[in-house]
Design an enzyme around this catalytic site. Structure first.
Site, PDB file in Angstrom:
ATOM      1  N   THR A  92      37.411 -34.236  14.667  1.00 50.93           N
ATOM      2  CA  THR A  92      37.680 -34.091  13.243  1.00 50.93           C
ATOM      3  C   THR A  92      38.941 -33.265  13.024  1.00 50.93           C
ATOM      4  OG1 THR A  92      36.861 -33.073  11.181  1.00 50.93           O
ATOM      5  CG2 THR A  92      36.094 -32.120  13.226  1.00 50.93           C
ATOM      6  N   ASP A  93      39.596 -33.479  11.889  1.00 52.78           N
ATOM      7  CA  ASP A  93      40.757 -32.649  11.536  1.00 52.78           C
ATOM      8  C   ASP A  93      40.355 -31.201  11.307  1.00 52.78           C
ATOM      9  OD1 ASP A  93      39.329 -33.128   9.192  1.00 52.78           O
ATOM     10  OD2 ASP A  93      41.083 -33.618   7.981  1.00 52.78           O
ATOM     11  N   GLU A  94      39.072 -30.954  11.046  1.00 54.74           N
ATOM     12  CA  GLU A  94      38.626 -29.605  10.706  1.00 54.74           C
ATOM     13  C   GLU A  94      38.696 -28.629  11.877  1.00 54.74           C
ATOM     14  OE1 GLU A  94      35.238 -29.118   8.167  1.00 54.74           O
ATOM     15  OE2 GLU A  94      35.305 -31.208   7.540  1.00 54.74           O
ATOM     16  N   LYS A 114      32.430 -28.705  16.727  1.00 52.39           N
ATOM     17  CA  LYS A 114      33.286 -29.824  17.122  1.00 52.39           C
ATOM     18  C   LYS A 114      34.443 -29.342  17.985  1.00 52.39           C
ATOM     19  CE  LYS A 114      32.949 -33.625  15.838  1.00 52.39           C
ATOM     20  NZ  LYS A 114      32.243 -34.796  16.414  1.00 52.39           N
ATOM     21  N   ASN A 161      40.362 -32.382  -4.769  1.00 50.18           N
ATOM     22  CA  ASN A 161      39.022 -32.918  -4.983  1.00 50.18           C
ATOM     23  C   ASN A 161      38.730 -33.180  -6.453  1.00 50.18           C
ATOM     24  OD1 ASN A 161      38.505 -32.885  -2.255  1.00 50.18           O
ATOM     25  ND2 ASN A 161      37.362 -30.968  -2.286  1.00 50.18           N
ATOM     26  N   TYR A 200      30.150 -26.005  11.527  1.00 54.17           N
ATOM     27  CA  TYR A 200      30.352 -27.410  11.892  1.00 54.17           C
ATOM     28  C   TYR A 200      31.635 -27.585  12.685  1.00 54.17           C
ATOM     29  CZ  TYR A 200      32.361 -32.055  11.385  1.00 54.17           C
ATOM     30  OH  TYR A 200      32.983 -33.243  11.640  1.00 54.17           O
ATOM     31  N   SER A 201      32.759 -27.137  12.131  1.00 50.93           N
ATOM     32  CA  SER A 201      34.038 -27.353  12.811  1.00 50.93           C
ATOM     33  C   SER A 201      34.106 -26.571  14.119  1.00 50.93           C
ATOM     34  CB  SER A 201      35.210 -26.993  11.895  1.00 50.93           C
ATOM     35  OG  SER A 201      35.108 -25.686  11.389  1.00 50.93           O
TER      36      SER A 201
END
Length: 316
Positions: free
Chosen positions: A123-125, A151, A246, A147-148
Site C-alpha cells: 500500500t502507499d500508506e 504492511k 475527501n 494498519y500501515s
C-alpha cells in the site's frame, strides 16, 4: 500458462485479479479465510472455471504449497479505523500470515522446479503522508497507524527473506483503490450505504485529507504488467492520475446519489478527527510506467457507475 496462488481471492482487489487471471487461462488456486469483508457469492462465479481451485484457509495456517509460478498475496486486514481500535488481527494476517507464506516458499523443494516468486501487494500508506511532492520506491517507510505499520513490516520481511534465503519477490504499492463491489467500510461504498440509510457521511479532519484514486481494474492491469515483464526482486509504486480532497469525493457521491449538490452539507458530518490521520498520500510511479502501463479509468466517469451499483446491491 501460469499457475498462481491468489490469497484473499474473495476480497476486493484479489477478486478482480482472480477474475482476470482465470480469463487469461491461468490455473488459479484461491485462498481465503472468508472474513466479514469477503464476498462469498464470487465463489459460484469462480467455480464455473475448470482452472480454479479453492482453499478456505487463513494464510497464517496454510501448511502446504503446491507447485506454482507465483504466490500473489492480496490477503490482509486493511481498514485503518479497525486497526486503531484493535491491532491484533492486523498482526496475525499482515505480519504472521506473510511470514508463513515466506516460510512455505523458503522450505519448498527445488529438485523438480524453481521456488515460486512471492508477490506482496502492499500500500502507499507504508511511506506515511507527504504534504507536497511524491514518494519514490527508494523512500524510507514511515507508517502512521497500526494498519500501515503491519504492511510495512510485511514489506521489510519480504526483502529480508529475499536477501537471507534468496527468495525471488515483487512488491506493489498502489494508491487508494476504488471500484465496483468494494466492502462498505471504505469511503465511497460506506458513504453510499449511509445515504441509503439516511445517515450522515462522517468525514475525518473536516474532509481535508487528500487521496489519489486508482481504479481496481487499473491496479489489476498494473500487476499483470509486472508479471508479464518477467522481472523479479523489484518494488513498484502504482498511482492513479486523479487527486482530490475527501470532501470533494463526498460531494460527488452525494450528487450522483441525489442528482444534485444541493444540501450536501446536510448529509455530511465534519466533526470527527481520526488519530494518526495522514493528510496526503502521493506516489511517483514512473518506474512501472516504463513497462508501458498507465491508468485508463477516469474517476468522474466511474463514480456514477459505482453509486448506481451500490444503490442496487446492498451489502451488510
Amino acid at each position: 500458462m501460469k499457475i498462481v496462488y491468489v490469497t484473499g481471492c474473495l476480497g476486493f482487489i484479489g477478486s478482480h485479479f482472480t477474475r482476470a487471471a482465470l480469463n487469461r487461462g491461468w490455473i488459479v488456486r484461491g485462498v481465503d479465510k472468508i472474513t466479514y469483508a469477503a464476498d462469498q457469492k464470487l465463489l459460484k462465479e469462480f467455480e464455473l472455471f475448470s482452472n480454479f481451485y479453492f482453499d478456505k484457509k487463513d494464510i497464517k495456517d496454510l501448511d502446504i504449497l503446491y507447485d506454482c509460478d507465483y504466490v500473489i498475496n492480496f490477503a490482509a486486514e486493511s481498514h485503518v479505523g479497525k486497526s486503531i481500535s484493535n491491532s491484533d488481527d492486523f498482526v496475525f494476517s499482515n505480519v504472521l500470515g506473510v511470514q508463513n507464506l515466506l516460510e512455505l516458499i523458503r522450505t519448498k523443494s527445488t529438485n523438480c522446479s524453481p521456488r515460486p516468486v512471492f508477490f506482496q501487494i502492499s500500500t502507499d500508506e507504508v511511506y506515511g503522508d507527504i504534504v507536497s511532492g511524491s514518494h519514490t520506491e527508494k523512500d524510507l517507510l514511515k507508517p502512521s497507524n497500526p494498519y500501515s505499520a503491519s504492511k510495512a513490516a510485511a514489506d521489510l520481511m519480504t526483502m529480508a527473506w529475499a536477501r537471507t534465503y534468496e527468495i525471488n519477490y515483487l512488491i506493489a504499492r498502489p494508491t487508494n483503490n476504488y471500484g465496483i463491489n468494494q466492502y462498505p467500510e471504505k469511503l465511497i461504498p460506506l458513504s453510499i450505504k449511509n445515504l441509503q440509510r439516511g445517515k450522515k457521511i462522517r468525514l475525518h479532519n473536516s474532509g481535508q485529507p487528500t487521496r489519489i484514486w486508482l481504479h481496481v481494474e487499473d491496479t489489476v492491469s498494473a500487476i499483470m504488467s509486472i508479471i508479464d515483464s518477467g522481472t523479479t526482486n523489484e518494488i513498484y509504486n502504482i498511482s492513479g492520475d486523479f487527486e482530490q480532497r475527501n470532501i470533494e469525493t463526498d460531494k460527488k457521491i452525494i450528487r450522483h446519489f441525489n442528482g444534485n449538490y444541493d444540501g450536501w452539507d446536510k448529509h455530511t458530518d465534519l466533526s470527527y478527527s481520526r488519530q494518526g490521520q495522514d493528510v496526503r498520500y502521493s506516489l511517483d510511479d514512473s518506474k512501472i510506467r516504463q513497462l508501458g502501463w498507465k491508468p485508463k479509468k477516469e474517476f468522474d466517469e466511474e463514480i456514477s457507475k459505482i453509486v448506481k451499483f451500490h444503490k442496487e446491491n446492498f451489502r451488510w
